[in-house]
Scaffold this motif. Structure first.
Motif, PDB file in Angstrom:
ATOM      1  N   VAL A  44       0.825  -1.215   0.000  1.00 45.30           N
ATOM      2  CA  VAL A  44       0.000   0.000   0.000  1.00 45.30           C
ATOM      3  C   VAL A  44       0.855   1.261   0.000  1.00 45.30           C
ATOM      4  O   VAL A  44       0.483   2.255  -0.610  1.00 45.30           O
ATOM      5  N   ASN A  45       1.995   1.223   0.704  1.00 43.57           N
ATOM      6  CA  ASN A  45       2.795   2.438   0.790  1.00 43.57           C
ATOM      7  C   ASN A  45       3.276   2.871  -0.580  1.00 43.57           C
ATOM      8  O   ASN A  45       3.255   4.057  -0.914  1.00 43.57           O
ATOM      9  N   TYR A  46       3.715   1.894  -1.388  1.00 47.95           N
ATOM     10  CA  TYR A  46       4.120   2.236  -2.751  1.00 47.95           C
ATOM     11  C   TYR A  46       2.943   2.826  -3.526  1.00 47.95           C
ATOM     12  O   TYR A  46       3.098   3.789  -4.279  1.00 47.95           O
ATOM     13  N   LEU A  47       1.763   2.229  -3.334  1.00 53.28           N
ATOM     14  CA  LEU A  47       0.602   2.720  -4.064  1.00 53.28           C
ATOM     15  C   LEU A  47       0.238   4.136  -3.616  1.00 53.28           C
ATOM     16  O   LEU A  47      -0.174   4.965  -4.429  1.00 53.28           O
ATOM     17  N   PHE A  48       0.425   4.424  -2.318  1.00 54.80           N
ATOM     18  CA  PHE A  48       0.120   5.777  -1.848  1.00 54.80           C
ATOM     19  C   PHE A  48       1.092   6.790  -2.448  1.00 54.80           C
ATOM     20  O   PHE A  48       0.693   7.870  -2.882  1.00 54.80           O
ATOM     21  N   VAL A  49       2.390   6.434  -2.480  1.00 53.76           N
ATOM     22  CA  VAL A  49       3.366   7.345  -3.094  1.00 53.76           C
ATOM     23  C   VAL A  49       3.014   7.573  -4.556  1.00 53.76           C
ATOM     24  O   VAL A  49       3.018   8.709  -5.058  1.00 53.76           O
TER      25      VAL A  49
ATOM     26  N   ALA B 244       0.074   7.313  -5.945  1.00 52.49           N
ATOM     27  CA  ALA B 244      -1.134   8.143  -6.056  1.00 52.49           C
ATOM     28  C   ALA B 244      -0.788   9.608  -5.827  1.00 52.49           C
ATOM     29  O   ALA B 244      -1.315  10.495  -6.510  1.00 52.49           O
TER      30      ALA B 244
ATOM     31  N   PHE C 182      12.758   3.878   2.589  1.00 51.91           N
ATOM     32  CA  PHE C 182      11.506   4.137   1.860  1.00 51.91           C
ATOM     33  C   PHE C 182      10.969   5.524   2.190  1.00 51.91           C
ATOM     34  O   PHE C 182      10.576   6.273   1.287  1.00 51.91           O
TER      35      PHE C 182
ATOM     36  N   VAL D 178       8.426  13.027  -3.758  1.00 44.76           N
ATOM     37  CA  VAL D 178       7.208  13.849  -3.809  1.00 44.76           C
ATOM     38  C   VAL D 178       7.570  15.331  -3.748  1.00 44.76           C
ATOM     39  O   VAL D 178       7.054  16.144  -4.531  1.00 44.76           O
TER      40      VAL D 178
ATOM     41  N   ALA E  92      -6.214  12.369  -5.551  1.00 45.25           N
ATOM     42  CA  ALA E  92      -5.426  11.687  -4.530  1.00 45.25           C
ATOM     43  C   ALA E  92      -6.332  10.939  -3.561  1.00 45.25           C
ATOM     44  O   ALA E  92      -6.083   9.767  -3.232  1.00 45.25           O
TER      45      ALA E  92
ATOM     46  N   LEU F  25      -7.958   7.852  -5.385  1.00 43.59           N
ATOM     47  CA  LEU F  25      -7.022   6.740  -5.555  1.00 43.59           C
ATOM     48  C   LEU F  25      -6.687   6.119  -4.198  1.00 43.59           C
ATOM     49  O   LEU F  25      -6.651   4.894  -4.045  1.00 43.59           O
TER      50      LEU F  25
ATOM     51  N   VAL G 123      -7.353   2.232  -3.025  1.00 40.21           N
ATOM     52  CA  VAL G 123      -6.321   1.332  -2.512  1.00 40.21           C
ATOM     53  C   VAL G 123      -6.684   0.846  -1.113  1.00 40.21           C
ATOM     54  O   VAL G 123      -6.596  -0.337  -0.792  1.00 40.21           O
TER      55      VAL G 123
ATOM     56  N   ILE H 139      -5.928  -5.286  -1.174  1.00 36.67           N
ATOM     57  CA  ILE H 139      -4.497  -5.215  -1.395  1.00 36.67           C
ATOM     58  C   ILE H 139      -3.746  -4.944  -0.103  1.00 36.67           C
ATOM     59  O   ILE H 139      -2.591  -5.317   0.053  1.00 36.67           O
ATOM     60  N   THR H 140      -4.448  -4.316   0.868  1.00 33.99           N
ATOM     61  CA  THR H 140      -3.761  -3.959   2.111  1.00 33.99           C
ATOM     62  C   THR H 140      -3.219  -5.177   2.843  1.00 33.99           C
ATOM     63  O   THR H 140      -2.330  -5.059   3.673  1.00 33.99           O
TER      64      THR H 140
END
Lengths: 102, 162
Positions: free
Chosen positions: A5-10, A12, B6, B14, B100, B103, B107, B112-113
């Motif tokens: 999920v963290n990758y997906l949040f970045v 997004a 990470f 970002v 944002a 999406l 998610v 997927i979580t």
């Protein structure tokens, strides 16, 4: 490793930044920057999904490679268009370039 | 829970993506954009896609970012500052927040979580064989696209001296 999920949040967040740039910017180069950010967000999703959901395959990496090569072609043509328009109009503001408007 | 590498990469990527769009000088924006590309390459390395990370570094940071910098410096005049920035900025921020949140909700609400990472991973040599066997048509098409894009770029950017 991180949860997926963290990758997906970045990804997004990057996508939202790219959409913001496309909506607000009038400068042709900034719009190109925004498109590149969007493509990068998509590539990150490809690789992250492959790594977590199908770790024994490399499909996402192959698709990301195709996507990167396409982005290179797109950047080359886009920059050439910007240069040509600048030479013709001395301007890079897309709202000022009305020659093709019907 | 969250890995330090990470978190650092996420912050760098970002923030430099935002800077790429918001820096006053377009040159600084281009440099911030290449930093953002480096951050994405770092994510690829974290995802055990080392070959793709190198590919990203050579193609994006080595080629595209330099191409963009060249264009910025060739075109750089007062025009950059003259181009009005942020005309619909409220609308833009609104759209970005909606995208944002949408999406993020997609998610978050999915299954997927619960995906956990596995230790096994594919060797990157598979990429080559997969591109040349399964995706050979896309590969050839891409080669044609690249060739025509290069020709088109040269024709477009060519100086016409009459």
């Amino acid at each position: 490793m991180e949860p997926l999920v963290n990758y997906l949040f970045v990804s997004a967040a990057l996508f939202a930044i790219g959409v913001y740039g496309l909506v607000t910017k009038k400068n042709a180069l900034r719009m190109l920057f925004a498109v590149e950010i969007l493509i990068n967000a998509a590539n990150l999703n490809f690789v992250a999904f492959t790594r977590y959901l199908h770790p024994t395959t490399v499909t996402g990496q192959s698709l990301a490679m195709f996507s990167i090569a396409l982005a290179a072609a797109e950047a080359a043509v886009g920059l050439a268009i910007i240069l040509a328009v600048f030479r013709l109009r001395k301007d890079v503001d897309v709202s000022e370039i009305k020659g093709l408007r019907g | 829970m969250i890995d330090v590498a990470f978190a650092l990469l996420a912050i760098i990527t970002v923030i430099s993506a935002i800077l790429a769009l918001e820096a006053k000088e377009v040159v600084y924006g281009a440099i911030a954009l290449s930093l953002s590309f480096v951050g994405i390459a770092g994510f690829f390395a974290l995802l055990d896609a080392v070959f793709l990370a190198m590919f990203q570094l050579t193609v994006y940071v080595g080629a595209i970012a330099v191409l963009i910098l060249f264009t910025v410096m060739l075109v750089r005049r007062e025009q950059w500052l003259k181009a009005k920035e942020g005309v619909h900025s409220v609308l833009g921020v609104l759209v970005a927040i909606i995208v944002a949140l949408g999406l993020g909700y997609l998610v978050y609400a999915s299954t997927i979580t619960h995906v956990t990472p596995s230790v096994e991973q594919a060797p990157f040599t598979l990429i080559g064989s997969q591109i040349l066997s399964e995706y050979w048509f896309a590969f050839i098409t891409l080669a044609l696209v690249l060739a025509s894009a290069v020709i088109g770029a040269v024709v477009l950017a060519k100086l016409e001296r009459d």
